[in-house]
Write an enzyme that holds these catalytic residues in place. Sequence first.
Site, PDB file in Angstrom:
ATOM      1  N   ASP A  20       0.835  -1.202   0.000  1.00  0.00           N
ATOM      2  CA  ASP A  20       0.000   0.000   0.000  1.00  0.00           C
ATOM      3  C   ASP A  20       0.869   1.252   0.000  1.00  0.00           C
ATOM      4  O   ASP A  20       0.612   2.204  -0.750  1.00  0.00           O
ATOM      5  CB  ASP A  20      -0.920  -0.019   1.222  1.00  0.00           C
ATOM      6  CG  ASP A  20      -1.715   1.265   1.370  1.00  0.00           C
ATOM      7  OD1 ASP A  20      -2.614   1.497   0.551  1.00  0.00           O
ATOM      8  OD2 ASP A  20      -1.424   2.042   2.294  1.00  0.00           O
ATOM      9  N   GLU A  30      -2.164  -5.403  -3.414  1.00  0.00           N
ATOM     10  CA  GLU A  30      -1.184  -4.626  -2.646  1.00  0.00           C
ATOM     11  C   GLU A  30      -0.102  -5.535  -2.079  1.00  0.00           C
ATOM     12  O   GLU A  30       1.085  -5.169  -2.072  1.00  0.00           O
ATOM     13  CB  GLU A  30      -1.891  -3.872  -1.521  1.00  0.00           C
ATOM     14  CG  GLU A  30      -2.761  -2.727  -2.020  1.00  0.00           C
ATOM     15  CD  GLU A  30      -3.447  -1.974  -0.908  1.00  0.00           C
ATOM     16  OE1 GLU A  30      -3.793  -0.806  -1.136  1.00  0.00           O
ATOM     17  OE2 GLU A  30      -3.649  -2.554   0.193  1.00  0.00           O
TER      18      GLU A  30
END
Length: 229
Positions: free
Chosen positions: A44, A116
Amino acid sequence: MSNPLDRLERKLGYTFKDQDLMVLALTHRSYAGRNNERLEFLGDAILNFVIGEALFHHFPQAREGQLSRLRARLVKGETLALLARGFEVGDYLRLGSGELKSGGFRRESILADAMEALIGAIYLDTGMDSARERIIAWLGPQLRELTPVDTNKDPKTRLQEFLQSRGCDLPRYEVVDIQGEPHCRTFFVDCEVALLSDKTHGHGGSRRIAEQVAAAAALVALGVENGHD
């Protein structure tokens, strides 16, 4: 005997040197043992940096608030889940029996988290250049279609998109007071956001306007906008 993960690597356009990292990135927390949450956290951060950097260079005249809103559109869960579905990532997820039975391999949040985590795994496998190259390759078409005009959305929409990009619950609006005569009322609204300890407030001549003001205040409180964009 061929490794089923080789097929996913071809779709991703990346071959892992350490395929155990790939396996871990595809392991949901419902599965016994280690899971992909730490890789998701890392991925992320990398995704936000790479997209932020790309937007900074792609839109040299855009203001900070515009860049933040453009980034939120690109990194939101819906976008990442669409990528994951295109790569058929769900077919390779390791899920606990409960998640498997409930169709977790199709769930947007699980797919977005896996993307992610894969970004984090690529970074650990061969470094930042590889992670950047894959992110830009995957999101390049969407990036090229963006214009700063895309940021001309009302505050409620911008707040919703930002929260969705962070996997958070949608904001809650509550009318806490109405003052004035029926023909000249002022509505007072609170906005509750999971990422903020305090509610934000807004008031206006209609409930809609009051909600927009409260949403704008939430965006400022979150640090997404500075109140002058």
